[in-house]
Design a protein around this motif. Structure first.
Motif, mmCIF file in Angstrom:
data_model
loop_
_atom_site.group_PDB
_atom_site.id
_atom_site.type_symbol
_atom_site.label_atom_id
_atom_site.label_comp_id
_atom_site.label_asym_id
_atom_site.label_seq_id
_atom_site.Cartn_x
_atom_site.Cartn_y
_atom_site.Cartn_z
ATOM 1 N N HIS A 194 0.810 -1.221 0.000
ATOM 2 C CA HIS A 194 0.000 0.000 0.000
ATOM 3 C C HIS A 194 0.845 1.274 0.000
ATOM 4 O O HIS A 194 0.339 2.351 -0.317
ATOM 5 N N ASN A 195 2.116 1.139 0.351
ATOM 6 C CA ASN A 195 2.979 2.332 0.385
ATOM 7 C C ASN A 195 3.879 2.427 -0.842
ATOM 8 O O ASN A 195 4.808 3.241 -0.873
ATOM 9 N N ASP A 225 -2.333 3.657 0.014
ATOM 10 C CA ASP A 225 -2.100 4.925 0.700
ATOM 11 C C ASP A 225 -2.408 6.082 -0.246
ATOM 12 O O ASP A 225 -1.903 6.126 -1.379
ATOM 13 N N LYS A 228 0.303 7.950 -1.943
ATOM 14 C CA LYS A 228 1.198 7.136 -2.776
ATOM 15 C C LYS A 228 0.578 6.763 -4.126
ATOM 16 O O LYS A 228 1.233 6.136 -4.952
#
Length: 256
Positions: A194-195, A225, A228
């Motif tokens: 997710h990052n 995120d 991101k």
């Protein structure tokens, strides 16, 4: 083929723009294309050489590219930019888009009632905002290039099933031999970290990466995120300024 990145004029050529902005640019060639046909033990004339699809490209080739670039640049941060995936069919180990079998296939296809082959490029990709006749001539001098028949079969399987999965060998015993289960494993895109910084750019007139497909992809990324994930969309792809804007946007994201 890496040459695809270099067909545009310098002001619309992302690798040259990045290089002019002091990026160390590396261009990879997909296996089976003009500059990527060598092998430690196999030859392109052998069917086994072409026993691969994009499963192998993402599992082996891309990691090898990243590892090599990292080893040559002292482990510096890598930005990866991907575009398209051109290929083919017809029960051959190697599919050569400009070869005789494809010419015969197109001749029969174009003879069918209701099939207009006057502009096959647009029929496949949708309307192209930024290609004139000279640009198309340059494109067809260099593209499309060979890939494995298995690769296109795999892409066709995904289109027909609407499921992003590994190559389906159809026979349960073959799938069990390769995957340990009767059906090919499904790629879970929600497992993407997710990052991980992502930038997605698409247009409303694209017949390949159409709005519905990209919407499906974005649904998998709904837990990504927020800071991101950057998404760029233009319904009116058919304007020259959009292409320039997209190039500038990519550059801005990389410089950030």
């Amino acid at each position: 083929d890496g040459r695809t990145w270099l067909l545009n004029s310098p002001e619309q050529n992302l690798p040259l723009i990045l290089a002019d902005n002091d990026f160390d640019v590396w261009i990879a060639n997909t296996r089976g294309t003009t500059f990527s046909r060598r092998h430690t033990s196999l030859d392109p004339s052998q069917p086994l050489y072409w026993n691969w699809s994009w499963d192998e490209l993402v599992s082996y080739d891309l990691p090898a590219v990243f590892d090599y670039v990292s080893s040559q640049t002292g482990g510096q941060k890598i930005h990866y930019v991907g575009h398209s995936l051109l290929s083919r069919i017809l029960g051959l180990s190697e599919f050569i888009p400009k070869g005789l079998p494809v010419q015969l296939f197109l001749r029969e296809l174009c003879a069918e009632p209701g099939v207009d082959c006057n502009d096959l490029f647009t029929a496949i990709t949708g309307l192209n905002c930024c290609l004139n006749s000279s640009a198309l001539d340059l494109f067809f001098m260099n593209e499309p290039l060979s890939t494995s028949t298995k690769n296109l079969v795999h892409l066709a399987q995904i289109v027909r099933s609407a499921v992003l999965a590994k190559f389906n060998y159809v026979r349960a015993d073959y799938n069990i031999q390769h995957y340990g289960e009767r059906f090919p494993p499904i790629y879970n895109l929600s497992n993407i970290p997710h990052n991980l910084p992502l930038f997605l750019s698409y247009g409303g007139q694209d017949a390949l990466s159409d709005v519905l497909d990209v919407t499906t992809l974005l649904d998998y990324l709904k837990l990504h995120d927020v800071d991101k994930l950057s998404v760029q969309f233009s319904q009116l792809v058919g304007i020259e300024s959009y292409k320039k804007e997209k190039t500038c946007h990519v550059l801005t994201r990389l410089l950030a």
